[in-house]
Design a protein around this motif. Structure first.
Motif, PDB file in Angstrom:
ATOM      1  N   LEU A  90      33.673  -7.913 -13.387  1.00  0.00           N
ATOM      2  CA  LEU A  90      32.863  -6.744 -13.042  1.00  0.00           C
ATOM      3  C   LEU A  90      32.859  -6.551 -11.526  1.00  0.00           C
ATOM      4  N   PRO A  91      32.662  -5.326 -11.053  1.00  0.00           N
ATOM      5  CA  PRO A  91      32.590  -5.118  -9.605  1.00  0.00           C
ATOM      6  C   PRO A  91      31.410  -5.869  -9.010  1.00  0.00           C
ATOM      7  N   PRO A  92      31.571  -6.453  -7.836  1.00  0.00           N
ATOM      8  CA  PRO A  92      30.414  -7.046  -7.156  1.00  0.00           C
ATOM      9  C   PRO A  92      29.431  -5.944  -6.780  1.00  0.00           C
ATOM     10  N   ARG A  93      28.203  -6.343  -6.480  1.00  0.00           N
ATOM     11  CA  ARG A  93      27.213  -5.321  -6.122  1.00  0.00           C
ATOM     12  C   ARG A  93      27.562  -4.657  -4.791  1.00  0.00           C
ATOM     13  N   THR A  94      28.112  -5.409  -3.883  1.00  0.00           N
ATOM     14  CA  THR A  94      28.565  -4.841  -2.617  1.00  0.00           C
ATOM     15  C   THR A  94      29.808  -5.592  -2.177  1.00  0.00           C
ATOM     16  N   LEU A  95      30.655  -4.899  -1.421  1.00  0.00           N
ATOM     17  CA  LEU A  95      31.844  -5.529  -0.869  1.00  0.00           C
ATOM     18  C   LEU A  95      32.361  -4.678   0.273  1.00  0.00           C
ATOM     19  N   GLU A  96      32.762  -5.302   1.339  1.00  0.00           N
ATOM     20  CA  GLU A  96      33.453  -4.639   2.435  1.00  0.00           C
ATOM     21  C   GLU A  96      34.874  -5.165   2.487  1.00  0.00           C
ATOM     22  N   ILE A  97      35.820  -4.282   2.736  1.00  0.00           N
ATOM     23  CA  ILE A  97      37.207  -4.705   2.872  1.00  0.00           C
ATOM     24  C   ILE A  97      37.867  -3.879   3.965  1.00  0.00           C
ATOM     25  N   TYR A  98      38.547  -4.561   4.870  1.00  0.00           N
ATOM     26  CA  TYR A  98      39.215  -3.906   5.995  1.00  0.00           C
ATOM     27  C   TYR A  98      40.600  -4.508   6.175  1.00  0.00           C
ATOM     28  N   GLY A  99      41.567  -3.653   6.450  1.00  0.00           N
ATOM     29  CA  GLY A  99      42.928  -4.115   6.680  1.00  0.00           C
ATOM     30  C   GLY A  99      43.531  -3.458   7.903  1.00  0.00           C
ATOM     31  N   GLU A 100      44.397  -4.177   8.571  1.00  0.00           N
ATOM     32  CA  GLU A 100      45.109  -3.666   9.740  1.00  0.00           C
ATOM     33  C   GLU A 100      46.605  -3.906   9.565  1.00  0.00           C
ATOM     34  N   GLY A 101      47.387  -2.933  10.020  1.00  0.00           N
ATOM     35  CA  GLY A 101      48.835  -3.083   9.991  1.00  0.00           C
ATOM     36  C   GLY A 101      49.430  -3.087   8.611  1.00  0.00           C
ATOM     37  N   LEU A 102      48.949  -2.197   7.732  1.00  0.00           N
ATOM     38  CA  LEU A 102      49.492  -2.093   6.384  1.00  0.00           C
ATOM     39  C   LEU A 102      50.821  -1.355   6.418  1.00  0.00           C
ATOM     40  N   GLY A 103      51.840  -1.962   5.866  1.00  0.00           N
ATOM     41  CA  GLY A 103      53.158  -1.328   5.838  1.00  0.00           C
ATOM     42  C   GLY A 103      53.942  -1.772   4.623  1.00  0.00           C
ATOM     43  N   VAL A 104      54.982  -1.013   4.299  1.00  0.00           N
ATOM     44  CA  VAL A 104      55.827  -1.295   3.148  1.00  0.00           C
ATOM     45  C   VAL A 104      57.146  -1.894   3.630  1.00  0.00           C
ATOM     46  N   LEU A 105      57.570  -2.968   2.954  1.00  0.00           N
ATOM     47  CA  LEU A 105      58.845  -3.609   3.249  1.00  0.00           C
ATOM     48  C   LEU A 105      59.770  -3.414   2.054  1.00  0.00           C
ATOM     49  N   PRO A 106      60.779  -2.533   2.165  1.00  0.00           N
ATOM     50  CA  PRO A 106      61.697  -2.332   1.040  1.00  0.00           C
ATOM     51  C   PRO A 106      62.483  -3.611   0.744  1.00  0.00           C
ATOM     52  N   GLN A 107      62.826  -3.771  -0.527  1.00  0.00           N
ATOM     53  CA  GLN A 107      63.678  -4.872  -0.951  1.00  0.00           C
ATOM     54  C   GLN A 107      64.938  -4.289  -1.585  1.00  0.00           C
ATOM     55  N   THR A 108      65.965  -4.101  -0.778  1.00  0.00           N
ATOM     56  CA  THR A 108      67.196  -3.462  -1.236  1.00  0.00           C
ATOM     57  C   THR A 108      68.197  -4.461  -1.791  1.00  0.00           C
ATOM     58  N   GLY A 109      67.977  -5.736  -1.522  1.00  0.00           N
ATOM     59  CA  GLY A 109      68.964  -6.745  -1.893  1.00  0.00           C
ATOM     60  C   GLY A 109      69.943  -7.045  -0.780  1.00  0.00           C
ATOM     61  N   ASN A 110      69.893  -6.218   0.269  1.00  0.00           N
ATOM     62  CA  ASN A 110      70.741  -6.438   1.445  1.00  0.00           C
ATOM     63  C   ASN A 110      69.841  -6.898   2.585  1.00  0.00           C
ATOM     64  N   ARG A 111      70.035  -8.136   3.047  1.00  0.00           N
ATOM     65  CA  ARG A 111      69.123  -8.703   4.034  1.00  0.00           C
ATOM     66  C   ARG A 111      69.132  -7.932   5.345  1.00  0.00           C
ATOM     67  N   VAL A 112      70.295  -7.423   5.742  1.00  0.00           N
ATOM     68  CA  VAL A 112      70.379  -6.652   6.982  1.00  0.00           C
ATOM     69  C   VAL A 112      69.602  -5.345   6.846  1.00  0.00           C
TER      70      VAL A 112
END
Length: 309
Positions: A90-112
């Motif tokens: 169940l959801p908690p009664r209260t919660l704070e969540i903060y993030g910095e520097g969120l980004g996506v890293l593709p996985q193409t199978g090619n390391r370069v």
């Protein structure tokens, strides 16, 4: 990315009193519970507790889809009644969540290629925060703070209230899906390029047709239709000043530059009972006929401040 956003949305977050310090066991178990709830692959990360009682992850990388991973410079959270999430899902009664520097890293199978894409995407990372609380006396959820910050000049903020939510137990939560509704929401955003970077392509791909002439002309026609639609919205719902501001914002698309604020209040709330008739409307004309009932008790205020050249 869509799974991560879903996880953030279903989490109930809010300012937590100083005594609600998280323990190391709370951090680990709540992290595991989130992955069990969302069905995401479990991520092995180092979780610490800082001096203020926050759960903290530094330089976290984990998978969200088969061909992509998400990275975060930092993620921190804390909650009250976290045992509700850990023991009962169940959801908690209260919660704070903060993030910095969120980004996506593709996985193409090619390391370069993966390395080069990660460098390219560093410039499009964002910060976010969510702070929500459940008031069990009013059976209301308050979004005290929610934001996405793309950079200093591009940001989206939201606060609001949803009524009719009883999170006491699973049965009450399921019943609430039929009774909950939006009471009020305030959305603010500054635009200096984020719309083009994040929304122009998905929206354009869904509403523009390569067989219908120049895209620019299609955009202009859609703008005219939207502005004409606003003219038919009752002034009790959308006052003249708000209509003019919203129309100017629409005309500024798809390259808006300025600050937008939309404030919506609804009494009765906007929920399943109010919206359900739309699902049974067979034609656009039928849906249009429902607008007066859908907008009953709704008031929308809008301001748009364009940047000067």
């Amino acid at each position: 990315m869509k799974h991560l956003l879903a996880a953030l949305t279903i989490s109930l977050a809010a300012p937590v009193a100083a005594q609600d310090r998280m323990q190391a066991e709370d951090c680990i178990q709540s992290w595991d519970a989130m992955f069990q709830l969302t069905g995401l692959p479990a991520a092995q990360v180092q979780i610490d507790v800082d001096d203020a009682g926050w759960c903290v992850i530094e330089e976290g990388v984990f998978s969200v889809e088969q061909r992509s991973r998400v990275r975060l410079d930092s993620l921190k959270w804390r909650a009250s009644a976290i045992d509700r999430l850990i023991d009962d899902g169940l959801p908690p009664r209260t919660l704070e969540i903060y993030g910095e520097g969120l980004g996506v890293l593709p996985q193409t199978g090619n390391r370069v290629n993966d390395y080069l894409f990660s460098l390219q995407n560093r410039g499009s990372e964002l910060d976010f925060g969510l702070s929500v609380r459940w008031d069990s006396l009013q059976n209301s959820v308050f979004v005290d703070e929610g934001f996405i910050r793309f950079d200093a000049d591009n940001r989206v903020d939201v606060i609001g209230r949803i009524d009719g939510i009883d999170l006491s137990d699973r049965a009450s939560l399921q019943t609430s899906f039929g009774t909950m509704g939006l009471r009020n929401v305030t959305l603010k955003s500054t635009f200096d390029g984020w719309f083009e970077d994040y929304l122009a392509f998905p929206i354009g791909a869904s509403v523009l047709d390569s067989a219908d002439g120049a895209p620019e002309n299609q955009v202009e026609a859609l703008q005219e239709q939207a502005v004409a639609f606003l003219e038919n919205v009752p002034e009790t719902v959308l006052p003249a000043v708000a209509r003019e501001a919203l129309s100017k914002f629409i005309v500024s698309l798809p390259t808006p530059r300025g600050a937008l604020q939309i404030q919506l209040n609804a009494d009765p709330v906007i929920g399943a009972a109010r919206l359900m008739p739309l699902g049974f409307a067979a034609t656009a004309q039928d849906r249009a006929a429902l607008i007066p009932d859908l907008m009953d008790g709704v008031r929308v205020l809008v301001t748009w401040t364009a940047l000067r050249d």
